[in-house]
Every structure is written in structure tokens, then in C-alpha cells.
Write a protein that holds these residues in place. Structure first.
Motif, mmCIF file in Angstrom:
data_model
loop_
_atom_site.group_PDB
_atom_site.id
_atom_site.type_symbol
_atom_site.label_atom_id
_atom_site.label_comp_id
_atom_site.label_asym_id
_atom_site.label_seq_id
_atom_site.Cartn_x
_atom_site.Cartn_y
_atom_site.Cartn_z
ATOM 1 N N GLY A 197 28.523 68.002 13.464
ATOM 2 C CA GLY A 197 29.590 67.760 14.223
ATOM 3 C C GLY A 197 29.833 66.304 14.271
ATOM 4 O O GLY A 197 30.126 65.685 15.430
ATOM 5 N N ALA A 198 29.673 65.598 13.273
ATOM 6 C CA ALA A 198 29.655 64.207 13.008
ATOM 7 C C ALA A 198 30.924 63.605 13.473
ATOM 8 O O ALA A 198 30.990 62.424 13.721
ATOM 9 C CB ALA A 198 29.292 63.831 11.597
ATOM 10 N N GLY A 224 33.083 64.580 16.051
ATOM 11 C CA GLY A 224 33.211 64.851 17.395
ATOM 12 C C GLY A 224 33.097 63.931 18.399
ATOM 13 O O GLY A 224 32.356 62.892 17.907
ATOM 14 N N SER A 225 32.616 64.207 19.607
ATOM 15 C CA SER A 225 32.490 63.336 20.772
ATOM 16 C C SER A 225 30.942 62.865 20.706
ATOM 17 O O SER A 225 30.838 61.716 20.549
ATOM 18 C CB SER A 225 32.927 63.768 22.029
ATOM 19 N N ASN A 271 33.991 70.006 10.589
ATOM 20 C CA ASN A 271 34.453 71.485 10.351
ATOM 21 C C ASN A 271 35.666 71.234 9.041
ATOM 22 O O ASN A 271 35.397 71.726 8.125
ATOM 23 C CB ASN A 271 35.257 71.876 11.587
ATOM 24 N N ASN A 280 37.859 67.968 9.401
ATOM 25 C CA ASN A 280 38.367 66.594 9.610
ATOM 26 C C ASN A 280 37.854 65.812 8.455
ATOM 27 O O ASN A 280 36.816 65.001 8.686
ATOM 28 C CB ASN A 280 38.016 66.117 10.930
ATOM 29 N N ASN A 304 32.789 72.521 6.720
ATOM 30 C CA ASN A 304 32.574 73.646 6.844
ATOM 31 C C ASN A 304 33.925 74.318 6.072
ATOM 32 O O ASN A 304 33.630 75.544 5.517
ATOM 33 C CB ASN A 304 32.529 73.998 8.266
ATOM 34 N N GLY A 327 25.700 68.737 16.877
ATOM 35 C CA GLY A 327 26.681 68.354 17.982
ATOM 36 C C GLY A 327 27.963 69.198 17.530
ATOM 37 O O GLY A 327 29.031 68.746 17.769
ATOM 38 N N VAL A 347 30.569 72.340 18.044
ATOM 39 C CA VAL A 347 31.106 73.079 19.355
ATOM 40 C C VAL A 347 30.969 74.568 18.928
ATOM 41 O O VAL A 347 31.259 74.991 17.769
ATOM 42 C CB VAL A 347 32.516 72.534 19.726
ATOM 43 N N GLY A 348 30.705 75.167 20.081
ATOM 44 C CA GLY A 348 30.798 76.744 19.906
ATOM 45 C C GLY A 348 29.542 77.636 19.346
ATOM 46 O O GLY A 348 28.849 77.197 18.639
ATOM 47 N N ASN A 390 24.547 71.330 21.159
ATOM 48 C CA ASN A 390 25.305 72.748 21.073
ATOM 49 C C ASN A 390 24.787 73.803 22.215
ATOM 50 O O ASN A 390 24.028 74.568 21.698
ATOM 51 C CB ASN A 390 25.153 73.160 19.802
ATOM 52 N N ASP A 438 22.310 67.448 26.204
ATOM 53 C CA ASP A 438 23.122 67.652 27.352
ATOM 54 C C ASP A 438 22.752 66.742 28.484
ATOM 55 O O ASP A 438 21.595 66.947 28.700
ATOM 56 C CB ASP A 438 23.104 68.927 27.781
ATOM 57 N N MET A 446 35.269 63.699 26.342
ATOM 58 C CA MET A 446 34.532 64.709 25.526
ATOM 59 C C MET A 446 35.547 65.541 24.741
ATOM 60 O O MET A 446 36.534 65.278 24.872
ATOM 61 C CB MET A 446 33.858 65.800 26.677
ATOM 62 N N ALA A 455 37.714 68.923 23.502
ATOM 63 C CA ALA A 455 38.766 69.408 24.346
ATOM 64 C C ALA A 455 37.861 70.808 25.004
ATOM 65 O O ALA A 455 38.158 71.181 26.273
ATOM 66 C CB ALA A 455 39.919 69.902 23.517
ATOM 67 N N ILE A 505 34.634 71.570 26.024
ATOM 68 C CA ILE A 505 33.910 71.158 27.034
ATOM 69 C C ILE A 505 34.453 70.565 28.208
ATOM 70 O O ILE A 505 34.224 70.721 29.252
ATOM 71 C CB ILE A 505 32.773 70.384 26.523
HETATM 72 N N1 LIG Z 1 31.061 65.653 24.425
HETATM 73 C C1 LIG Z 1 30.305 65.485 25.486
HETATM 74 O O1 LIG Z 1 29.826 64.532 26.014
HETATM 75 C C2 LIG Z 1 29.249 66.648 25.454
HETATM 76 C C3 LIG Z 1 28.113 66.434 26.471
HETATM 77 C C4 LIG Z 1 27.226 67.611 26.483
HETATM 78 C C5 LIG Z 1 27.286 68.696 25.678
HETATM 79 N N2 LIG Z 1 28.094 68.598 24.623
HETATM 80 C C6 LIG Z 1 28.154 69.890 23.893
HETATM 81 O O2 LIG Z 1 28.151 69.277 22.372
HETATM 82 C C7 LIG Z 1 28.943 70.110 21.470
HETATM 83 C C8 LIG Z 1 30.036 69.227 20.966
HETATM 84 O O3 LIG Z 1 30.839 68.833 21.831
HETATM 85 P P1 LIG Z 1 31.850 67.756 21.614
HETATM 86 O O4 LIG Z 1 32.615 67.436 22.912
HETATM 87 O O5 LIG Z 1 31.246 66.728 20.708
HETATM 88 O O6 LIG Z 1 33.066 68.332 20.787
HETATM 89 P P2 LIG Z 1 34.194 67.792 19.839
HETATM 90 O O7 LIG Z 1 34.516 66.793 20.073
HETATM 91 O O8 LIG Z 1 35.253 69.050 19.931
HETATM 92 O O9 LIG Z 1 33.436 67.997 18.272
HETATM 93 C C9 LIG Z 1 33.217 69.331 17.903
HETATM 94 C C10 LIG Z 1 32.344 68.802 16.422
HETATM 95 O O10 LIG Z 1 31.906 70.146 15.744
HETATM 96 C C11 LIG Z 1 32.486 70.275 14.468
HETATM 97 N N3 LIG Z 1 32.973 71.770 14.259
HETATM 98 C C12 LIG Z 1 33.578 72.536 14.899
HETATM 99 N N4 LIG Z 1 33.497 73.685 14.243
HETATM 100 C C13 LIG Z 1 32.552 73.674 13.193
HETATM 101 C C14 LIG Z 1 32.121 74.588 12.250
HETATM 102 N N5 LIG Z 1 32.429 75.782 12.452
HETATM 103 N N6 LIG Z 1 31.404 74.065 11.346
HETATM 104 C C15 LIG Z 1 31.079 72.761 11.238
HETATM 105 N N7 LIG Z 1 31.319 71.807 12.104
HETATM 106 C C16 LIG Z 1 31.977 72.153 13.230
HETATM 107 C C17 LIG Z 1 34.039 69.578 14.511
HETATM 108 O O11 LIG Z 1 34.372 69.013 13.342
HETATM 109 P P3 LIG Z 1 36.017 68.607 12.868
HETATM 110 O O12 LIG Z 1 36.192 67.321 13.544
HETATM 111 O O13 LIG Z 1 36.317 68.574 11.595
HETATM 112 O O14 LIG Z 1 37.033 69.842 13.852
HETATM 113 C C18 LIG Z 1 33.519 68.177 15.378
HETATM 114 O O15 LIG Z 1 32.826 67.263 14.604
HETATM 115 C C19 LIG Z 1 29.322 71.232 22.218
HETATM 116 O O16 LIG Z 1 28.417 72.324 22.385
HETATM 117 C C20 LIG Z 1 29.498 70.679 23.732
HETATM 118 O O17 LIG Z 1 29.217 71.685 24.779
HETATM 119 C C21 LIG Z 1 29.261 67.687 24.676
#
Ligand SMILES: NC(=O)c1ccc[n+]([C@@H]2O[C@H](COP(=O)([O-])OP(=O)(O)OC[C@H]3O[C@@H](n4cnc5c(N)ncnc54)[C@H](OP(=O)(O)O)[C@@H]3O)[C@@H](O)[C@H]2O)c1
Length: 389
Positions: free
Chosen positions: A10-11, A13-14, A38, A40, A59, A99, A101-102, A123, A149, A203, A205, A207
Motif C-alpha cells: 500500500g505504498a 496510500g496514506s 494496486n 497507481n 496488483n 498498509g 486497504v480492505g 490493514n 492503528d 486518511m 477515502a 477509512i
Molecule cells: N490512513 C490512516 O491514517 C489509517 C490509520 C489507521 C489504519 N489505517 C488502515 O490502513 C489501511 C490503509 O489505509 P489508507 O488510509 O492508507 O488507504 P489508502 O490511502 O486508500 O491507500 C490504500 C493503499 O492500498 C493499495 N491497494 C488497494 N487495493 C490493493 C490491492 N488489491 N493490492 C495491492 N494494493 C492495494 C492502494 O494502491 P493504489 O494507490 O494503487 O490504489 C494504496 O496504496 C486500511 O486498512 C486502513 O483502515 C489507516
């Protein structure tokens, strides 16, 4: 000191970008074996260059040629497809930062644990869907599971395992999101843009919407139960709009130990990256006199029914957790496409859970195949419900 080998899922993402920031500022400590996203390509190429990764995986292969072009001459190799993601995770390293999502993160996480790699877990969906299978794998492979988290990382920092018998309860905080005091009418009319305005955290979308419905906190209650030896009755959620105190542990002598910090995910991520040492992070320092007041209030399960639903899901076990998450993924995606309203999100989840239960589809899964089956059925049922709204 030899550098720690890292895989970052998830490199782009947020969580991923916060991790990239920390790794690039501590490059003498980390050797990034692989970064994963995924689809990007541009974001992944940038992240790979910043952390000087050896390899980058998409992915979804649609943009693989673009990724290869963007990384031409860098020495960073590329690959694509779900199997390539799983193959990378099956390579033993010191730490996998998860990192993604889902529920899509479940199999890569299990592959990493199976390879004997420690896991820094953001995750949360993996624990909501298949907590028992993940925890069994962690035990079997004798790896460390470090919670990213912020609430769980806070609890991890003040949870005295040697005094576990003296722990009365664990409290995790919730900001309350953008609709903390909003009426039902206001929430019913909320647009994706309204719900995406989180007051404290930036964060992804999914979450952010889950924070607005408090589904995120429901998931975190389940996550807490898997990460710490507690009974459901020992977990409390408290709304704390300033997001300064992230988690607390109350002991039998009346002490309440809390971890505090700025609303910056680099703080808990750094705790996991450095553990058991501490890294230096250029995050904002808390100025308590300027902050003035920290306030706490009980969550309102009337306006946020996710706070009521979660206890029933816990009672029913991981099968219900998998359906809970899958139906929510579908409902959030439909809301973001303006197919359903804000209040419909949790209604879809509740309705899908009811239908899954009526069809005896919520039994405790004993394999990943069973988790994926429940996940698929819940998505199908949620999608049918959404199509009738
Ligand atoms: N953001 C926060 O502050 C925060 C805090 C606590 C916990 N979390 C948890 O951390 C996780 C990530 O959250 P986020 O906010 O960072 O999400 P995000 O910004 O939407 O980033 C998601 C990342 O996952 C990648 N991804 C999605 N589907 C994938 C797949 N099938 N295979 C490989 N990579 C995939 C995306 O790649 P693309 O960019 O290519 O789509 C992106 O790098 C979630 O489980 C969330 O609940 C987040």
C-alpha cells in the motif's frame, strides 16, 4: 548494524506515504526489498525511488508498462498481478508494513506471516475478517504482530502484559468524525464531500467514510479483542474530539495509563518500524497549555448504529466479522459513487448481516477459502440490497 529488510504494502496510500517519509529519512536503517500498490503506477514509481526499493509490484497489471517506463534506468525491477504480490510477501524479510486497504490485504498478510516475517499491521480488515486465523498463524510462525492503528499502538505502548490479570479495561478513543453532533436529518443529506471532511486525520477515502459512520471504531473494537487478551466487556469506546489521547489501559490499582500524541500516523508507524527502539520523528510536539482542554464523551449508538451492531458481530465470531467488513466495503463504495445516502451505509451492512444469518452463512471460518466465501456472499447480498435503494 545491518539494515532491516522491509516490504511495504500500500505504498501509494496514506499509511504508505507516511511510511515512505519515515524510511527515506532513516535510510541507513532500512533496505526496502519491495513496494506494492494496486494500480497507481506514478505514485508507486515515486515511492520506489524515494525509498530506493529493489522491486515494485502493481496488483492490477493495467499500468505495468507505465511503471516500467517510469522506473527505466533506476535499477528497480517491476512485476504485476495478484500472484506477484503474494510471491513477494512469501519472501522472508524483517518486517512487512501492511498498509493495503480492505479484505484484499488478508492473503498478502498471511503470506508474510507464513514466511516468518514480522508484520506491522495497519490493514485492520484482516483481523476483522479472520482474526483467529491470523492470530493462529502469528503464533505458529512465532512472528511479531505490531499494531499500526493509532489506538492499538497506543494501547500496545501502555499494556503491561506481565500485569494482564490486573487490567480492568482498555479504552480506545474516537474523534467522532465530521458528524459528531449532527442530527439524523443532516446526516441523511450528507454528500461524499461532507463525509470526507475528517476534522483531525488525513486518511484514505474508505477509512474516512468509516470514521464518519463510526464503522471504523466498530472494526477497531474487534481489532482490539484480537490484539490483546481481553473480554468484550473490558473494551470501551470514548469520543475524544481532539484526537490527542489515542488509547488507555485501566489497572486494578486505579491507574489509568494513556498514550498521547499528535494526529500524525508517522508516530505509531515509527513506533512499529523502530520497535523496541524509538526513532526520531519530526512530528509536531504537543503543547498542552495551548491545547487547553481535552474532552471526552460517550458515543451515541442511536445516531451511530455501528456502535450497537459491533457487539452482536463479536458474539457471532469471525464469519460475522468477514460479512460486516465486506458489506461495508460495498456500501462505502456505493455511497462514494452517490448510489446510496450516508445513513444507508450502516443500514445496508445491518440488512446484509441479517440475510447472511438467516441463510446460515455466518459460521466461524476455519480456512481462508471459507473467509473468502463469506466475503463473496456478503458482497453479493449487499450489492442486491444496494440495487433496491
Ligand atoms: N490512513 C490512516 O491514517 C489509517 C490509520 C489507521 C489504519 N489505517 C488502515 O490502513 C489501511 C490503509 O489505509 P489508507 O488510509 O492508507 O488507504 P489508502 O490511502 O486508500 O491507500 C490504500 C493503499 O492500498 C493499495 N491497494 C488497494 N487495493 C490493493 C490491492 N488489491 N493490492 C495491492 N494494493 C492495494 C492502494 O494502491 P493504489 O494507490 O494503487 O490504489 C494504496 O496504496 C486500511 O486498512 C486502513 O483502515 C489507516
Amino acid at each position: 548494524m545491518s539494515r532491516q529488510k522491509i516490504i511495504l504494502l500500500g505504498a501509494t496510500g496514506s499509511i504508505g506515504l507516511s511510511t515512505v517519509d519515515l524510511i527515506s529519512k532513516n535510510s541507513e536503517r532500512y533496505d526496502v526489498v519491495c513496494v506494492v500498490a494496486n494500480r497507481n503506477a506514478e505514485g508507486l514509481a515515486k515511492a520506489a525511488r524515494r525509498v530506493q526499493a529493489r522491486h515494485a509490484v502493481l496488483n492490477d497489471e493495467t499500468e505495468l508498462d507505465t511503471l516500467a517506463d517510469l522506473l527505466k534506468g533506476s535499477g528497480i525491477t517491476v512485476s504485476g498481478g495478484r500472484q506477484a504480490v503474494l510471491d513477494q510477501c512469501a519472501e522472508p524479510v524483517d518486517l512487512v508494513v501492511s498498509g493495503m486497504v480492505g479484505a484484499a490485504g488478508l492473503e498478502p498478510n498471511l503470506a508474510a506471516i507464513g514466511a516468518g516475517s514480522d508484520l506491522a499491521l495497519a490493514n485492520k480488515e484482516s483481523l476483522v475478517c479472520a482474526g483467529k486465523l491470523v492470530l493462529d498463524a502469528v503464533k505458529r510462525n512465532n512472528v511479531r504482530l505490531l499494531p499500526v492503528d493509532s489506538e492499538h499502538n497506543a494501547v500496545f505502548q501502555v499494556f503491561e502484559r506481565s500485569n494482564a490479570d490486573h487490567i480492568e479495561k482498555v479504552i480506545i478513543t474516537a474523534s467522532g468524525g465530521p458528524f459528531r453532533h449532527a442530527s439524523k436529518e443532516r446526516m441523511r443529506a450528507a454528500t461524499p464531500a461532507d463525509a470526507l471532511k475528517h476534522p483531525n486525520w488525513e486518511m484514505g477515502a474508505r477509512i474516512t467514510i468509516d470514521s464518519a459512520t463510526m464503522m471504523n471504531k466498530a472494526f477497531e473494537v474487534i481489532e482490539t479483542l484480537h490484539l490483546f487478551p481481553l473480554k468484550p466487556s473490558q473494551i470501551e469506546v470514548v469520543v475524544h474530539p481532539q484526537s490527542i489521547v489515542h488509547g488507555m489501559v485501566q489497572y486494578s490499582d486505579g491507574s489509568l495509563l494513556a498514550q498521547m500524541g499528535p494526529a500524525d500516523m508517522r508516530v505509531p508507524i515509527a513506533h512499529c518500524l523502530g520497535h523496541p527502539e524509538r526513532l526520531s520523528v519530526d512530528a509536531q510536539r504537543l503543547d498542552l497549555a495551548t491545547l487547553g482542554q481535552l474532552t471526552f464523551e460517550a458515543p451515541d449508538a442511536q445516531r451511530f448504529p455501528s456502535m450497537r451492531l459491533v457487539w452482536d458481530v463479536i458474539d457471532k465470531g469471525d464469519g460475522a466479522g468477514a460479512a460486516f467488513n465486506a458489506a461495508d466495503e460495498m456500501a462505502v463504495s456505493a455511497f462514494l459513487k452517490e448510489r446510496i445516502g450516508f445513513l444507508d451505509i450502516v443500514s445496508v451492512v445491518e440488512d446484509a448481516l441479517g440475510q447472511m444469518e438467516a441463510r446460515n452463512l455466518l459460521s466461524q471460518p476455519s480456512s481462508i477459502a471459507e473467509v473468502l466465501h463469506i466475503d463473496g456472499e456478503a458482497r453479493r447480498i449487499a450489492s442486491d440490497i444496494i440495487s433496491t435503494i
